[in-house]
Design an enzyme around this catalytic site. Structure first.
Site, short mmCIF file in Angstrom:
data_model
loop_
_atom_site.label_atom_id
_atom_site.label_comp_id
_atom_site.label_asym_id
_atom_site.label_seq_id
_atom_site.Cartn_x
_atom_site.Cartn_y
_atom_site.Cartn_z
N LYS A 1 -5.08 -6.19 0.40
CA LYS A 1 -5.31 -4.61 0.61
C LYS A 1 -4.12 -3.76 1.52
O LYS A 1 -3.88 -4.67 2.78
CB LYS A 1 -6.58 -4.39 1.19
CG LYS A 1 -7.49 -3.34 0.76
CD LYS A 1 -7.56 -2.99 -0.10
CE LYS A 1 -8.54 -1.79 -0.53
NZ LYS A 1 -9.61 -1.67 -1.70
N ASP B 1 -6.62 4.12 -2.83
CA ASP B 1 -8.99 3.79 -2.28
C ASP B 1 -8.81 5.41 -1.49
O ASP B 1 -7.81 6.39 -1.82
CB ASP B 1 -8.36 2.26 -1.40
CG ASP B 1 -9.64 1.91 -1.14
OD1 ASP B 1 -10.09 1.14 -2.24
OD2 ASP B 1 -10.29 2.70 -0.46
N1 GLU Z 1 -8.90 0.59 -4.58
C1 GLU Z 1 -9.66 -0.19 -5.09
C2 GLU Z 1 -10.58 -1.59 -5.27
O1 GLU Z 1 -10.72 -2.04 -3.95
C3 GLU Z 1 -8.20 -0.68 -6.82
C4 GLU Z 1 -6.99 -1.57 -6.38
C5 GLU Z 1 -6.02 -1.66 -7.04
O2 GLU Z 1 -6.57 -1.17 -8.40
O3 GLU Z 1 -5.22 -2.01 -7.27
O4 GLU Z 1 -11.04 -2.71 -5.46
#
Ligand code: GLU
Length: 451
Positions: free
Chosen positions: A130, A170
């Site tokens: 992340k 996100d």
């Molecule tokens: N931010 C999204 C999550 O919390 C998607 C992450 C992604 O597609 O890599 O899963």
């Protein structure tokens, strides 16, 4: 002879707290997982002696960097950026980028930790990561956002790659920001690869990626209701948030015959007793995403609705609830109110929206309660499918992708039942998701030895 002492859950959590001071969100996420994993590991010596949970709860690396940019008035602004690469035992690090003033290292570490389990649950080969920044996109011009994204990528590019780490969107990062970041990545590296997901359809993006998180959370909800012989037809739903996840969850609820009563943003929630139908959802999408307006203005467009400033929507009686805004937005008291009002199922669209008290309340009440790492995995799952399409240099058809998303959500639901069935008709989805996600990552780590 191994010298490792088996610490108990309390001892383990003491260590986590000591090593991660001032990181309450990260400690909370680890605790929620550890509560289930310690029980599961009781008779599994290898997981203990190889310190598997301890290793998953220590990110592979945390990269922190300065991001400078120039605002429209010519002032030099300085923000902090991060990429947390938590674990790549089963695939390249994968997870979104968040731009929000609440972003701290603790928040990103909790999200990367959660992502590790979530990504494992999808069944696709993705590790957990992340990233993000405390940059606040609210009130910024498009050119300011572009300059920020470019500056952010000017550092991030050296840490990512299609087979290394694949970021996505996100909170505060949507298609536009992914475009700016992909443009800068390509400019610096001269490399057109699937290094980011959530891309535009013209340049390597996948169909249904935008809808996937919200739709997936509702498919998961339908799977849960089906275990009781029920479905969404005629059910009332309370939803928080009004961004990509919330609006698409609302859309799928309406398509499946349910009635959506609320949406919210950081200013408060709106309650529409007539139900928020597709036309109203479209209004919210345009208003929030394109005009960057406040949910408060909904009541001017639809006067039968009421606005409740500074409040969350959990006091509105409902059959099902979907927290789709952010972490710790549904507290112990809210959980008690939902249960007392007869709410039968909760499917989390956000990451860790329910605090530990709330989780314990839902578990004790034995309602259908899905943690985000299971129910909101549809988004990253379609990101995984976007990675596959990029590697193949092809685009799959919408019907194929829709079916794959449904199948993946049912697969996650089955994994939760496998490890979370408590007998007597009660499924502990938190436990099921934690154990299923952990087991996959843990077994891969065992194969690699001590690395
Ligand atoms: N931010 C999204 C999550 O919390 C998607 C992450 C992604 O597609 O890599 O899963």
């Amino acid at each position: 002879m191994a010298v490792t002492d088996h610490v108990d859950l309390n001892g383990f959590m003491e260590g986590v707290k000591k090593r991660n001071p001032h990181q309450p969100e990260f400690v909370q996420a680890v605790q929620e997982v550890a509560e289930d994993i310690f029980e599961f590991m009781e008779d599994k010596e290898e997981y203990h002696s190889q310190q598997i949970l301890r290793r998953i709860a220590e990110p592979d690396r945390v990269v922190s960097f300065r991001v400078c940019w120039e605002d429209d008035a010519g002032n030099i602004r300085v923000q902090r950026g991060w990429r947390v690469q938590n674990n790549n035992a089963i695939g390249p690090y994968k997870g979104g980028i968040r731009f929000h003033p609440s972003v701290t290292e603790s928040v990103l570490k909790f999200l990367a930790f959660e992502q590790t389990f979530k990504n494992a649950l999808t069944g696709l080969p993705m590790g957990g990561g992340k990233g993000g920044s405390n940059f606040n996109p609210k009130g910024k011009s498009v050119r300011e956002i572009m300059r920020f994204c470019q500056s952010f990528m000017t550092e991030l590019y050296r840490h990512i790659g299609a087979d290394i780490d694949v970021p996505a969107g996100d909170i505060g990062v949507g298609g536009r920001e992914i475009g700016f970041m992909f443009g800068q990545y390509k400019r610096i590296t001269n490399n057109f690869t699937g290094v980011l997901t959530g891309k535009g359809l013209e340049w390597g993006g996948s169909l249904i990626r935008t809808e996937a998180t919200g739709y997936g959370a509702v498919y998961f909800l339908e799977n849960m209701l089906a275990t009781k012989g029920e479905n969404l037809e005629g059910k009332t739903a309370v939803i928080s948030g009004s961004g990509n996840v919330a609006t698409h969850a609302a859309e799928k609820i309406v398509q499946l015959g349910g009635k959506v009563l609320t949406l919210s943003d950081s200013g408060g929630f709106i309650h529409d007793p007539d139900g928020i139908d597709q036309e109203k959802i479209d209004w919210v999408k345009t208003h929030k995403t394109h005009r960057r307006g406040r949910i408060e203005e909904y009541v001017e467009a639809f006067p039968k609705a009421t606005f409740h400033a500074g409040k969350t929507p959990w006091g509105v009686p409902c059959d099902v609830a979907l927290p789709c805004a952010t972490q710790n937005e549904l507290l112990g008291e809210d959980a008690k109110t939902l249960v007392a009002n007869g709410c039968r199922a909760v499917s989390e669209g956000a990451n860790m929206p329910t605090d530990l008290d709330g989780v314990h309340t839902f578990k004790a009440a034995k309602i259908l309660y899905a943690p985000g790492k299971a129910s909101n995995a549809g988004g990253v799952a379609v990101s995984g499918l976007e990675m596959s399409q990029n590697s193949e240099r092809r685009s799959w058809k919408e019907e194929e992708l829709q079916q794959m998303l449904k199948d993946i959500m049912s697969g996650i639901h089955n994994s939760c039942i496998r490890y979370g069935d408590q007998g007597g008709g009660y499924i502990d989805y938190v436990k099921g998701a934690n154990i299923a996600g952990f087991k996959k990552v843990a077994d891969a780590m065992l194969a690699f030895g001590v690395v």
